[in-house]
Design a protein around this motif. Structure first.
Motif, PDB file in Angstrom:
ATOM      1  N   LEU A 482       0.830  -1.207   0.000  1.00 31.51           N
ATOM      2  CA  LEU A 482       0.000   0.000   0.000  1.00 31.51           C
ATOM      3  C   LEU A 482       0.862   1.253   0.000  1.00 31.51           C
ATOM      4  O   LEU A 482       0.676   2.164  -0.821  1.00 31.51           O
ATOM      5  CB  LEU A 482      -0.929  -0.016   1.215  1.00 31.51           C
ATOM      6  CG  LEU A 482      -1.663   1.291   1.532  1.00 31.51           C
ATOM      7  CD1 LEU A 482      -2.646   1.632   0.423  1.00 31.51           C
ATOM      8  CD2 LEU A 482      -2.381   1.199   2.867  1.00 31.51           C
ATOM      9  N   LEU A 483       1.821   1.329   0.925  1.00 31.27           N
ATOM     10  CA  LEU A 483       2.666   2.525   1.026  1.00 31.27           C
ATOM     11  C   LEU A 483       3.518   2.702  -0.226  1.00 31.27           C
ATOM     12  O   LEU A 483       3.682   3.827  -0.721  1.00 31.27           O
ATOM     13  CB  LEU A 483       3.559   2.426   2.262  1.00 31.27           C
ATOM     14  CG  LEU A 483       2.844   2.315   3.607  1.00 31.27           C
ATOM     15  CD1 LEU A 483       3.856   2.287   4.734  1.00 31.27           C
ATOM     16  CD2 LEU A 483       1.868   3.463   3.800  1.00 31.27           C
ATOM     17  N   GLU A 484       4.056   1.603  -0.748  1.00 23.34           N
ATOM     18  CA  GLU A 484       4.894   1.695  -1.939  1.00 23.34           C
ATOM     19  C   GLU A 484       4.097   2.202  -3.133  1.00 23.34           C
ATOM     20  O   GLU A 484       4.558   3.053  -3.894  1.00 23.34           O
ATOM     21  CB  GLU A 484       5.497   0.319  -2.226  1.00 23.34           C
ATOM     22  CG  GLU A 484       6.619   0.328  -3.270  1.00 23.34           C
ATOM     23  CD  GLU A 484       6.094   0.274  -4.700  1.00 23.34           C
ATOM     24  OE1 GLU A 484       6.784   0.771  -5.615  1.00 23.34           O
ATOM     25  OE2 GLU A 484       4.974  -0.259  -4.904  1.00 23.34           O
ATOM     26  N   THR A 485       2.876   1.717  -3.293  1.00 27.08           N
ATOM     27  CA  THR A 485       2.031   2.141  -4.422  1.00 27.08           C
ATOM     28  C   THR A 485       1.644   3.608  -4.295  1.00 27.08           C
ATOM     29  O   THR A 485       1.719   4.369  -5.268  1.00 27.08           O
ATOM     30  CB  THR A 485       0.770   1.269  -4.485  1.00 27.08           C
ATOM     31  OG1 THR A 485       1.149  -0.098  -4.648  1.00 27.08           O
ATOM     32  CG2 THR A 485      -0.125   1.700  -5.634  1.00 27.08           C
ATOM     33  N   VAL A 486       1.227   4.023  -3.106  1.00 29.19           N
ATOM     34  CA  VAL A 486       0.804   5.414  -2.911  1.00 29.19           C
ATOM     35  C   VAL A 486       1.963   6.372  -3.164  1.00 29.19           C
ATOM     36  O   VAL A 486       1.822   7.381  -3.872  1.00 29.19           O
ATOM     37  CB  VAL A 486       0.237   5.600  -1.492  1.00 29.19           C
ATOM     38  CG1 VAL A 486       0.020   7.079  -1.192  1.00 29.19           C
ATOM     39  CG2 VAL A 486      -1.074   4.844  -1.342  1.00 29.19           C
ATOM     40  N   ALA A 487       3.127   6.073  -2.587  1.00 27.00           N
ATOM     41  CA  ALA A 487       4.280   6.966  -2.761  1.00 27.00           C
ATOM     42  C   ALA A 487       4.679   7.057  -4.233  1.00 27.00           C
ATOM     43  O   ALA A 487       4.942   8.154  -4.754  1.00 27.00           O
ATOM     44  CB  ALA A 487       5.444   6.466  -1.915  1.00 27.00           C
ATOM     45  N   ARG A 488       4.728   5.928  -4.922  1.00 29.66           N
ATOM     46  CA  ARG A 488       5.161   5.931  -6.325  1.00 29.66           C
ATOM     47  C   ARG A 488       4.173   6.663  -7.223  1.00 29.66           C
ATOM     48  O   ARG A 488       4.565   7.474  -8.069  1.00 29.66           O
ATOM     49  CB  ARG A 488       5.341   4.490  -6.797  1.00 29.66           C
ATOM     50  CG  ARG A 488       5.720   4.345  -8.260  1.00 29.66           C
ATOM     51  CD  ARG A 488       6.035   2.905  -8.597  1.00 29.66           C
ATOM     52  NE  ARG A 488       4.973   2.017  -8.145  1.00 29.66           N
ATOM     53  CZ  ARG A 488       3.840   1.813  -8.804  1.00 29.66           C
ATOM     54  NH1 ARG A 488       3.606   2.452  -9.953  1.00 29.66           N
ATOM     55  NH2 ARG A 488       2.922   0.977  -8.335  1.00 29.66           N
ATOM     56  N   ARG A 489       2.870   6.414  -7.028  1.00 31.20           N
ATOM     57  CA  ARG A 489       1.880   7.044  -7.909  1.00 31.20           C
ATOM     58  C   ARG A 489       1.816   8.551  -7.688  1.00 31.20           C
ATOM     59  O   ARG A 489       1.663   9.333  -8.645  1.00 31.20           O
ATOM     60  CB  ARG A 489       0.510   6.415  -7.655  1.00 31.20           C
ATOM     61  CG  ARG A 489       0.437   4.945  -8.042  1.00 31.20           C
ATOM     62  CD  ARG A 489       0.468   4.733  -9.539  1.00 31.20           C
ATOM     63  NE  ARG A 489      -0.735   5.209 -10.183  1.00 31.20           N
ATOM     64  CZ  ARG A 489      -1.855   4.510 -10.268  1.00 31.20           C
ATOM     65  NH1 ARG A 489      -1.923   3.290  -9.748  1.00 31.20           N
ATOM     66  NH2 ARG A 489      -2.907   5.003 -10.875  1.00 31.20           N
ATOM     67  N   ILE A 490       1.907   9.000  -6.451  1.00 26.89           N
ATOM     68  CA  ILE A 490       1.896  10.445  -6.185  1.00 26.89           C
ATOM     69  C   ILE A 490       3.129  11.100  -6.792  1.00 26.89           C
ATOM     70  O   ILE A 490       3.049  12.166  -7.410  1.00 26.89           O
ATOM     71  CB  ILE A 490       1.814  10.714  -4.680  1.00 26.89           C
ATOM     72  CG1 ILE A 490       0.419  10.353  -4.158  1.00 26.89           C
ATOM     73  CG2 ILE A 490       2.133  12.166  -4.365  1.00 26.89           C
ATOM     74  CD1 ILE A 490       0.255  10.542  -2.681  1.00 26.89           C
ATOM     75  N   ALA A 491       4.295  10.462  -6.637  1.00 28.50           N
ATOM     76  CA  ALA A 491       5.525  11.031  -7.185  1.00 28.50           C
ATOM     77  C   ALA A 491       5.463  11.120  -8.705  1.00 28.50           C
ATOM     78  O   ALA A 491       5.878  12.123  -9.296  1.00 28.50           O
ATOM     79  CB  ALA A 491       6.718  10.187  -6.740  1.00 28.50           C
ATOM     80  N   GLU A 492       4.931  10.090  -9.349  1.00 29.97           N
ATOM     81  CA  GLU A 492       4.858  10.099 -10.813  1.00 29.97           C
ATOM     82  C   GLU A 492       3.822  11.097 -11.315  1.00 29.97           C
ATOM     83  O   GLU A 492       4.039  11.763 -12.326  1.00 29.97           O
ATOM     84  CB  GLU A 492       4.505   8.695 -11.314  1.00 29.97           C
ATOM     85  CG  GLU A 492       5.596   7.657 -11.077  1.00 29.97           C
ATOM     86  CD  GLU A 492       5.124   6.254 -11.441  1.00 29.97           C
ATOM     87  OE1 GLU A 492       3.916   6.116 -11.746  1.00 29.97           O
ATOM     88  OE2 GLU A 492       5.960   5.329 -11.417  1.00 29.97           O
ATOM     89  N   THR A 493       2.715  11.217 -10.601  1.00 34.79           N
ATOM     90  CA  THR A 493       1.617  12.058 -11.093  1.00 34.79           C
ATOM     91  C   THR A 493       1.909  13.535 -10.923  1.00 34.79           C
ATOM     92  O   THR A 493       1.696  14.338 -11.842  1.00 34.79           O
ATOM     93  CB  THR A 493       0.320  11.698 -10.352  1.00 34.79           C
ATOM     94  OG1 THR A 493       0.060  10.300 -10.510  1.00 34.79           O
ATOM     95  CG2 THR A 493      -0.858  12.502 -10.905  1.00 34.79           C
TER      96      THR A 493
END
Length: 878
Positions: A482-493
């Motif tokens: 969960l944390l890995e997905t949230v951090a990565r998607r926010i950073a990319e977006t």
């Protein structure tokens, strides 16, 4: 040593007055500005609405030379000519403009005015003029259109500027740029409102305020260009340049004060020519101030030290350019061409002037925005929001109004005039109304989405991705992915380089997930940290702008600031659970250094809220799984303990001559602290024991096992002194148990040959001997002799007791779980019911009596939960 570039806001190295003191000064300044505006507004209102109450000035004259420049019909009628020099009014010598203003303001149409003068040839003369009323400027609708237009432009616009300036200073009283904005936004009030209608002392005060604001506008604009948003590099190289321009203007202001006083109240001055030359110089310097402002601002757009400073300057340039440009276009350029639609007697002028003034307000709003906001939005973002509003909202509002007007004029009104409206007429009305609502609630959202997709693709994609992410996070059941997905998607977006997530771990919030960061050591925040308390109390994102920090950052300790700086934090997001803060997400700056917009914050807050709930659910699921596993282990251990404890109870009852014995223990929690034992002694007797350990569960069961071992040990030598036996048991249990652990205990030895029962009672429920008498009623004998409980005191006296049993006697040894068995209403079974139940089955053997007594107790409690261990030992003589 690193040199830090000085900001144009708060002064470094200088002790500023307190914010409260500066706010008081701002209030005083604003009071003066609003008082000037109010006085001018009242004068304007009076002269525009009641022109017939006031006179038309019969002449115009130069206040310095006192030469008449204009004569109107009433002055021409008495042969007063241009070029004559005024020497007095109404028999009094001329003393200044205050005298003339008093006459003009107090006179009424039809009054007479005596003017003394010197003709161009030097001959003195005097004329009496009958004063005429002010002519009506407009009639009908044109009059009201002009009044509304002038009122909006001359009164509402300056008031709005004053309000914006005062608001900026109240928000940032210690920011030099805020004070410069206040001074700049005070200028429109003196630009549209003069001091012409004042009298007496008011003329001097209003005239001084008017001249001061007029003179200071250009120097303040130059200073704003020097210091906003940071000091200009040109000013750092040639700091004296601004003072070359500003100093003469300040000197002119100083000279203007006595000049005004003399002009108003002293009859005029002799150094008029000097003032004229100074005024021409100041006009040139004012132009230099404007040019220098533009040069400094445009230079800083390219040379600013930070991207935020460049954004502020771009927004400022765009906003002021549009506002001032439209103002010049409407009120200067269009007037120059003399268009008929701008004639003073046309209502069209009202709409054009009002639109121009409304658009001009972009300029003051822009100045307030770039000073107040911590990180300015890019011009493209502002244009996006404005375009969305204009095209998707304002256009639809106009469309609704047009459609509604068509429906009213073409359908509703004709339908109302019909004596018998047809159903189709009414249906058409409802169709148009439904169309209006359809545009209002359905088309607008689709139109905004279409605009975003077509013209703002990046922002639209970010919005779509973050909305999808807020829905997806709810499906995660493990915290790590969960944390890995949230951090990565926010950073990319959002193009964020650094992301850090801290979760609650025990008493601290510890770093659990990073992206773009490699901190040395463990980073953590205390629940008492200022940032954590702020996020927990507001449940809203917290921006961190170190050049102008919020109160929560100022209250943060050095350790907390080090953690925030290590994470390069620019935005903090709370990750809320249902009842508490689950974690904190720290975002670094965007790679473009653009600010986080309000739309970004709304989307991120939605993602953070769902993430916090997902974290809580994941941790709850993990906790439940752990608890289930732990419970399974505990249940298995309890099962093992129960099996072991079952082995400690007698597995088979010894055979006794002339008696039967039976016993049973039913723990309340699987294992318990009740104890009973029946075992043969070496001399032919049978040992009978029952005990009740304090407490329940595993701890009580362990003490019960210790009590059994102690009893079996001390009875190996076949003691006859039961008091001494109980003392040994007491000491053994005392030494092997905690200070708060003890047991009630009863031990007896039964001799089948003599039917003698030797016993000792250590604080236990007295066993009962129920004996049937020949005459019918039974006798109950209680075995009470003994001493205190075992294991509580290191040494205690005990007294033994002996009784000879008779054939048919029934001996009941029990724990308080039997006598205190309770109904759902908390009513106890009690000793009397126990005796009565035993009496009913007195003639049966021990096993049947045991079963009967347990059944009776269960029937009494009616299925109520068993609150204590239940143990019963039955000895029945034949």
């Amino acid at each position: 040593m690193t040199r830090r570039r000085q900001s144009g806001g708060r002064q470094s190295g200088k002790r500023l007055p307190s914010a409260a003191t500066l706010r008081v000064l701002a209030a005083v300044f604003a009071l003066c500005g609003f008082a000037y505006w109010m006085a001018g507004a009242l004068n304007t209102w009076e002269y525009d609405l009641h022109r017939d109450r006031h006179i038309q000035e019969p002449i115009d004259f130069d206040s310095n030379t006192l030469l008449i420049s204009t004569v109107r019909p009433e002055a021409k009628a008495v042969h007063l000519s241009v070029g004559a020099k005024i020497t007095g009014f109404n028999g009094a010598p001329y003393t200044g403009l205050s005298q003339w203003s008093e006459i003009v303001e107090t006179a009424r149409p039809g009054d007479t005015l005596d003017i003394e003068f010197l003709a161009p040839g030097g001959k003195a003369g005097m004329v009496t003029i009958t004063l005429a009323p002010l002519p009506a400027a407009h009639v009908g609708i044109a009059r009201w259109a002009v009044l509304l237009s002038d009122g909006f432009v001359d009164l509402v616009l300056p008031l709005a500027c004053l309000g914006i300036g005062f608001w900026v200073v109240l928000a940032k009283p210690q920011d030099r740029n805020a004070w410069l904005v206040l001074l700049l936004l005070t200028f429109p009030s003196v630009f549209t409102i003069d001091a012409a209608h004042a009298t007496g002392l008011g003329l001097g005060l209003r005239g001084l305020w008017y001249e001061t604001m007029q003179i200071m506008a250009s120097p303040v604009l130059l200073l704003f260009g020097v210091y906003f948003p940071e000091r200009s590099r040109i000013d750092q190289k040639v700091p004296w340049l601004k003072w070359v321009v500003i100093a003469p203007i300040l000197f002119f202001w100083v000279v203007t004060i006595p000049f005004l006083i003399t002009q108003y109240y002293g009859g005029g001055v002799s150094w008029v020519s000097l003032m004229d030359k100074l005024e021409r110089l100041v006009n040139f310097l004012n132009l230099c101030c404007v040019v220098l402002y533009l040069v400094l601002t445009l230079d800083k757009v390219h040379s600013a030290s930070t991207a935020d400073a460049r954004r502020r300057l771009r927004v400022l340039t765009a906003g002021t350019g549009v506002g001032v440009g439209v103002l010049l276009f409407v009120f200067v350029l269009l007037r120059h061409f003399g268009l008929k639609i701008l004639a003073e007697d046309t209502p069209t002028r009202f709409w054009i002037d009002s639109a121009g003034a409304a658009i001009f307000m972009i300029a003051p709003f822009t100045m307030g925005y770039v000073v107040l906001v911590q990180r300015a939005m890019d011009v493209r973002v502002i244009l996006r929001a404005g375009t969305r509003y204009l095209l998707a909202r304002a256009f639809l509002v106009v469309a609704q109004i047009v459609l509604l007007s068509v429906a009213v004029t073409e359908l509703v009104v004709p339908t109302l005039h019909k004596q018998q409206p047809q159903p189709l007429d009414l249906m058409a009305v409802f169709v148009f109304i439904a169309l209006v609502f359809f545009l209002r609630f359905a088309v607008r959202t689709r139109a905004q989405g279409w605009l975003d997709r077509k013209f703002f693709r990046e922002a639209y994609n970010a919005e779509v991705v973050l909305n999808e992410l807020s829905d997806q996070v709810r499906r995660f059941t493990e915290t790590g992915p969960l944390l890995e997905t949230v951090a990565r998607r926010i950073a990319e977006t959002l193009h964020v380089s650094q992301v850090a997530i801290l979760l609650r771990r025990g008493e601290f919030f510890e770093l659990q997930q990073t992206l773009g960061l490699s901190p040395a050591g463990t980073l953590s925040l205390s629940p008492q940290a200022s940032s954590v308390r702020y996020l927990a109390s507001t449940n809203e994102p917290a921006r961190l702008y170190r050049d102008d920090p919020d109160a929560w950052y100022l209250m943060a300790g050095m350790a907390e600031r080090d953690v925030l700086n290590t994470m390069n934090t620019e935005l903090l997001l709370p990750l809320p659970g249902r009842n508490r803060l689950m974690g904190v997400m720290a975002l670094g700056p965007k790679r473009s250094e653009a600010a986080y917009t309000r739309a970004d914050l709304n989307l991120l807050q939605a993602v953070a809220t769902q993430t916090g709930l997902a974290i809580e659910i994941a941790e709850l699921a993990c906790s439940l799984a752990s608890e289930a596993a732990q419970r399974e282990r505990v249940n298995r251990e309890i099962e093992i303990a129960r099996e072991v404890q079952e082995r400690l109870f007698p597995q088979a009852m010894p055979e006794m001559k002339g008696a039967t014995v039976a016993g049973h223990c039913r723990p309340a929690l699987g294992v318990g602290g009740d104890y009973y034992d029946v075992f043969p002694l070496s001399d032919g007797r049978t040992g009978l024991a029952v005990g009740d350990v304090s407490g329940k569960g595993i701890a009580a069961a362990l003490l019960m096992a210790s009590l059994r071992a102690s009893l079996r040990g001390v009875t190996l030598d076949n003691p006859r002194d039961f008091a001494r036996l109980m003392d040994k048991v007491n000491r053994l249990v005392y030494e092997s148990s905690a200070s708060n652990r003890y047991a009630t205990f009863f031990f007896a030895a039964y001799d089948p040959e003599t039917r003698r029962l030797d016993c000792v009672n250590a604080g236990h429920n007295p066993p009962l001997i129920i004996r049937r008498n020949d005459d019918g009623p039974h006798t109950v004998i209680r075995l009470e002799a003994g001493g205190p409980v075992v294991g509580l005191l290191p040494a205690a006296p005990y007294v033994e007791q002996a009784v000879t049993l008779e054939p048919g006697d029934l001996v009941l040894l029990y724990t308080d779980g039997i006598s205190e068995a309770m109904t759902p209403e908390d009513e106890e079974w009690g000793e009397d019911r126990l005796i009565a139940a035993a009496d009913c089955c007195w003639d049966k053997d021990a096993d049947e009596i045991l079963d009967h007594l347990f059944r009776d107790a269960d029937a009494f409690t009616r299925g109520a939960p068993q609150h204590d261990d239940m143990t019963l030992l039955v000895l029945k003589l034949k």
